[in-house]
Design an enzyme around this catalytic site. Structure first.
Site, PDB file in Angstrom:
ATOM      1  N   LYS A 124       0.842  -1.200   0.000  1.00  0.00           N
ATOM      2  CA  LYS A 124       0.000   0.000   0.000  1.00  0.00           C
ATOM      3  C   LYS A 124       0.886   1.262   0.000  1.00  0.00           C
ATOM      4  O   LYS A 124       2.096   1.171   0.135  1.00  0.00           O
ATOM      5  CB  LYS A 124      -0.960  -0.032   1.193  1.00  0.00           C
ATOM      6  CG  LYS A 124      -1.792  -1.321   1.286  1.00  0.00           C
ATOM      7  CD  LYS A 124      -2.813  -1.466   0.178  1.00  0.00           C
ATOM      8  CE  LYS A 124      -3.352  -2.871   0.006  1.00  0.00           C
ATOM      9  NZ  LYS A 124      -4.172  -3.413   1.063  1.00  0.00           N
TER      10      LYS A 124
HETATM   11  C1  LIG Z   1      -5.123  -4.575   1.467  1.00  0.00           C
HETATM   12  C2  LIG Z   1      -6.586  -4.481   1.483  1.00  0.00           C
HETATM   13  C3  LIG Z   1      -7.375  -4.769   2.611  1.00  0.00           C
HETATM   14  C4  LIG Z   1      -6.838  -5.441   3.827  1.00  0.00           C
HETATM   15  O1  LIG Z   1      -5.768  -4.860   4.423  1.00  0.00           O
HETATM   16  P1  LIG Z   1      -4.727  -5.725   5.292  1.00  0.00           P
HETATM   17  O2  LIG Z   1      -3.938  -4.644   5.955  1.00  0.00           O
HETATM   18  O3  LIG Z   1      -3.926  -6.551   4.354  1.00  0.00           O
HETATM   19  O4  LIG Z   1      -5.505  -6.529   6.260  1.00  0.00           O
HETATM   20  C5  LIG Z   1      -8.727  -4.522   2.555  1.00  0.00           C
HETATM   21  N1  LIG Z   1      -9.309  -4.044   1.457  1.00  0.00           N
HETATM   22  C6  LIG Z   1      -8.607  -3.783   0.345  1.00  0.00           C
HETATM   23  C7  LIG Z   1      -9.313  -3.240  -0.850  1.00  0.00           C
HETATM   24  C8  LIG Z   1      -7.225  -4.010   0.314  1.00  0.00           C
HETATM   25  O5  LIG Z   1      -6.541  -3.768  -0.819  1.00  0.00           O
END
Ligand SMILES: *Cc1c(COP(=O)(O)O)cnc(C)c1O
Length: 398
Positions: free
Chosen positions: A196
């Site tokens: 991210k």
């Molecule tokens: C990455 C992601 C999540 C979950 O996040 P984590 O930190 O990996 O638990 C939820 N929704 C979307 C759209 C994502 O890309």
């Protein structure tokens, strides 16, 4: 004659693999983490509070609760919203499963609305068609970082008394009509996973302007335990007294993760600016190619793009998406597909969801892949990706 593809024995566009996304950790990040490790508190300490304040300052939200990951953030938001067994929650199938799993965690039923085939975000008209007496919340996902059509979605939520929980795992840094993501929905959930835009290793957060939701989110993160005498039901006998007031979880973030998050957030705007530059180069390189379809950008969203998705116009190509994807890998450009529609997974199939539910999302899924996009990419890396895409299109053009 088109150039020989690497998958057919030609020379790859580049010698080393490029991945679709990756973190950028600097010496300052390492130093920030290391300093925290020798402090008095390595979890639930000052860095967690400071990271929450930084998220509030950045987004303009009144409150922020930092948690162990983005999935925990979504779970906490569903719990704080009071969503429970028998309720329905509307979300998009074109997402990571966590956006729907969070409804299952609280016993509710995820209902999938279809996407807009141009922007790839959830379609407000499809949301409206999914609303029933049981609907409690809508969880739109800012797919690739672009904000959804929040004017229309907010109007639906107001009309039907629904809670708006934004899955902004892709969208930190994005603004919708000059409001930073984090202040648009009733609760906004972020992820700080390494792919991210900013990372804490693992991490997540929820922002809200609502005092009551904030209090519930904070309790939910820590077993449902209240330690502030002002909020206790009984007058405490002594300072050791704590009260469990609801069923919560251990969804805490450590201070060294929070330190990494804060250090990364110092560079959030720089990361965003670099992502925009790369997106601009891709847009310019691909905009006139009829073999590719680009995600439509809406004027309301000033987007910090997390993913760059190319859609293959299969009618103009002799290959399948899988062939194109594998040929990109052979050129040493490792793509990814975001996402297999959630309800097509065996688990959701076992719950009774059927193929054909969201035809636009299913059709798009067959044609897309995410090409590399992360701030540490050099201009030459970007050129390599463009070269690889053009090389393949030339070879597979009908
Ligand atoms: C990455 C992601 C999540 C979950 O996040 P984590 O930190 O990996 O638990 C939820 N929704 C979307 C759209 C994502 O890309």
């Amino acid at each position: 004659m088109p150039e020989q593809l690497a998958i057919n024995g030609g020379t790859p566009v580049r010698a080393t693999k490029l991945y679709y996304g990756r973190q950028w950790i600097t010496d300052e990040d390492v130093k920030a983490v290391a300093e925290t490790m020798t402090g008095d508190l390595i979890t639930c300490g000052p860095k967690v509070t400071a990271a929450e304040q930084k998220l509030c300052a950045y987004t303009g939200a009144k409150h922020a609760v930092v948690v162990s990951n983005g999935t925990a953030a979504l779970h906490a938001a569903c719990a704080a919203a009071g969503i429970k067994a028998g309720d329905e929650v509307i979300t998009t199938p074109l997402t990571f499963m966590a956006s729907a799993n969070c409804a299952l965690y609280v016993g509710a039923k995820p209902v999938f609305a279809d996407i807009n085939e141009k922007t790839y975000n959830i379609d407000p008209a499809s949301i409206e068609a999914c609303i029933t007496k049981r609907t409690k919340a809508v969880i739109p996902v800012d797919y690739t970082g672009q904000a959804c059509d929040y004017d229309a979605i907010r109007a639906l939520c107001d009309k039907h008394h629904l809670i708006l929980i934004e899955d902004a795992a892709h969208a930190i840094g994005t603004s919708y009509k000059d409001k930073k993501v984090g202040t648009v929905a009733d609760m906004t959930c972020f992820s700080f996973h390494p792919v991210k835009t900013v990372t804490a290793g693992e991490g997540g957060a929820i922002t809200t302007d609502d005092d009551e939701l904030y209090h519930k989110l904070a309790l939910f993160r820590g077993h449902g335990i209240e330690r502030d005498p002002a909020n206790m039901e009984e007058t405490p006998e002594g300072i050791w007294v704590y009260e469990q007031q609801m069923l919560g979880y251990n969804y805490r973030m450590t201070d060294f993760q929070a330190a990494l998050l804060m250090s990364q957030m110092e560079r959030l705007d720089a990361f965003g600016a670099r992502r925009k530059e790369i997106v601009k180069r891709y847009n310019e390189a691909f905009k006139d190619m009829e073999e590719l379809v680009l995600q439509e950008e809406i004027a309301e969203s000033d987007t910090t793009r997390h993913l760059y998705v190319i859609q293959l116009n299969l009618e103009k190509l002799t290959c399948t998406r899988a062939e194109f994807f594998n040929a990109m890998s052979a050129e040493n450009v490792q793509c990814q597909v975001h996402y297999i529609p959630v309800y097509l997974s065996p688990y959701y199939q076992s719950l009774g969801y059927q193929r054909g539910l969201c035809p636009k999302a299913e059709r798009l899924y067959e044609r897309i892949m995410s090409i590399p996009l992360y701030p540490m990419m050099t201009d030459d890396d970007v050129t390599d990706v463009i070269t690889a895409v053009k090389k393949l299109v030339a070879a597979y053009r009908k």
